[in-house]
Design a protein around this motif. Structure first.
Motif, PDB file in Angstrom:
ATOM      1  N   ARG A   1       0.848  -1.200   0.000  1.00  0.00           N
ATOM      2  CA  ARG A   1       0.000   0.000   0.000  1.00  0.00           C
ATOM      3  C   ARG A   1       0.882   1.249   0.000  1.00  0.00           C
ATOM      4  O   ARG A   1       1.702   1.443   0.895  1.00  0.00           O
ATOM      5  CB  ARG A   1      -0.925   0.001   1.214  1.00  0.00           C
ATOM      6  CG  ARG A   1      -1.880   1.203   1.271  1.00  0.00           C
ATOM      7  CD  ARG A   1      -2.749   1.146   2.517  1.00  0.00           C
ATOM      8  NE  ARG A   1      -3.673   0.038   2.474  1.00  0.00           N
ATOM      9  CZ  ARG A   1      -4.897   0.101   1.945  1.00  0.00           C
ATOM     10  NH1 ARG A   1      -5.330   1.235   1.418  1.00  0.00           N
ATOM     11  NH2 ARG A   1      -5.676  -0.958   1.956  1.00  0.00           N
TER      12      ARG A   1
ATOM     13  N   ARG B   1       0.534   5.040   0.425  1.00  0.00           N
ATOM     14  CA  ARG B   1      -0.429   6.026   0.902  1.00  0.00           C
ATOM     15  C   ARG B   1      -0.440   7.279   0.021  1.00  0.00           C
ATOM     16  O   ARG B   1       0.595   7.824  -0.323  1.00  0.00           O
ATOM     17  CB  ARG B   1      -0.091   6.433   2.336  1.00  0.00           C
ATOM     18  CG  ARG B   1      -0.051   5.269   3.331  1.00  0.00           C
ATOM     19  CD  ARG B   1      -1.442   4.806   3.704  1.00  0.00           C
ATOM     20  NE  ARG B   1      -1.398   3.704   4.692  1.00  0.00           N
ATOM     21  CZ  ARG B   1      -2.485   3.066   5.107  1.00  0.00           C
ATOM     22  NH1 ARG B   1      -3.678   3.432   4.657  1.00  0.00           N
ATOM     23  NH2 ARG B   1      -2.379   2.079   5.990  1.00  0.00           N
TER      24      ARG B   1
ATOM     25  N   ASP C   1      -5.174   5.479  -2.028  1.00  0.00           N
ATOM     26  CA  ASP C   1      -3.889   4.791  -1.999  1.00  0.00           C
ATOM     27  C   ASP C   1      -3.682   3.985  -3.275  1.00  0.00           C
ATOM     28  O   ASP C   1      -4.636   3.626  -3.966  1.00  0.00           O
ATOM     29  CB  ASP C   1      -3.808   3.843  -0.791  1.00  0.00           C
ATOM     30  CG  ASP C   1      -3.970   4.575   0.536  1.00  0.00           C
ATOM     31  OD1 ASP C   1      -3.670   5.786   0.568  1.00  0.00           O
ATOM     32  OD2 ASP C   1      -4.396   3.942   1.517  1.00  0.00           O
TER      33      ASP C   1
END
Length: 314
Positions: A179, A181, A195
């Motif tokens: 992930r 951000r 994201d």
């Protein structure tokens, strides 16, 4: 395809977290559009698979889906009870007990929420504009086996031409989602960006295989090394190392190189490398070797299949 995440991944509600991960990895390899550019249905299948995995991989969202709070795409299901207390103290248009009703139009409910928010203390008379976080965007990144095992940094080019740096953590497993951000789609009304979700596909290696944090290797040895033993050099993910073959080694025997497997950031212990021995005869059997074993066979009655035949007839 079904929007039921369990059905999309070919699972039941009894599936474990490991079952979910394995099913997702398998389906990604058979449905990702980058891996199957000639399959017109691959992209749609991949979207359904990804959405299903996003729901089920997180215990919290999985529990909410099982409880009927969200649907198979993660959207909130319409609440069946009345909507009450939307107005503030200065506007009692909707007092407790006078809800919208179960058959109210959701668009009207949403609009009323926004109007009441604009009339709340601190809000301007014209009402505040709507803002929301941007949606997450999913990508797939294929990386070499050793980069996933040892850690690396690479870059991907997004559809809009933007180049994005992606750090592959040490010990990254096939199918793991990273992930990033704030690297997804832009937000609405000044809201934060979503994201970027990067699904890592680890490219198979011609020599090494992975089992958890252990590395598996098949090591060819000669007949004389098997009989007499000796020191040989074996490859590892961190470079070649010396190891000792015990006298009388057999094909299929597994030796262990401790601490030569997969490591993880912040964890001292590493996995091991398991080395399976495989005896390989010379491509050309010369007369001396043939004569030696001919004479050896005459004076020895060793038969490695005796126990196997007994077990087969038991």
């Amino acid at each position: 395809m079904s929007k039921d995440p369990y059905e999309a991944l070919g699972l039941t509600k009894a599936a474990t977290a490991d079952d979910i991960k394995k099913a997702y990895r398998k389906l990604v390899r058979t449905s990702h559009p980058d891996l199957h550019p000639d399959d017109p249905g691959a992209e749609e299948r991949f979207k359904v698979i990804s959405a299903a995995y996003d729901i089920l991989k997180d215990p919290e969202t999985r529990a909410r889906y099982d409880a009927g709070e969200i649907d198979g795409l993660g959207a909130e299901r319409p609440r069946r009870q009345y909507y009450r207390d939307f107005a503030d103290a200065s506007d009692n248009t909707y007092q407790q007990g006078r809800g919208f009703g179960a058959d109210a139009d959701p668009a009207d409910i949403f609009a009323e929420i926004l109007r009441n928010r604009g009339r709340s203390p601190g809000g301007d008379s014209a009402g505040r504009g709507f803002s929301a976080r941007g949606p997450d965007v999913s990508y797939t990144l294929e990386v070499p086996f050793l980069d996933a095992a040892r850690g690396a940094e690479t870059r991907i080019t997004l559809p809009d031409g933007q180049s994005l740096a992606v750090k592959i953590p040490q010990g990254t497993e096939d199918g793991k989602t990273l992930r990033l951000r704030g690297k997804g789609a832009s937000g609405f009304g000044g809201g934060p960006a979503g994201d970027a979700l990067i699904t890592v596909l680890v490219r198979p290696h011609p020599v090494f295989r992975r089992d958890g944090d252990d590395i598996l290797l098949t090591l060819p040895i000669t007949i004389d090394e098997a009989i007499l033993g000796g020191k040989v050099t074996a490859p590892t993910i961190d470079g070649p190392v010396g190891m000792t073959i015990p006298p009388g080694a057999s094909s299929g025997q597994v030796l262990r190189l401790r601490g030569r497997g997969i490591g993880h950031v912040g964890r001292k212990a590493k996995g091991d490398q398991k080395v399976e021995l495989r005896i390989v005869t010379p491509p050309d059997i010369d007369a001396g070797l043939r004569d030696f074993f001919t004479e050896w066979r005459k004076t020895h009655s060793f038969d490695p299949r005796v126990d196997l035949m007994k077990g087969a007839s038991a």
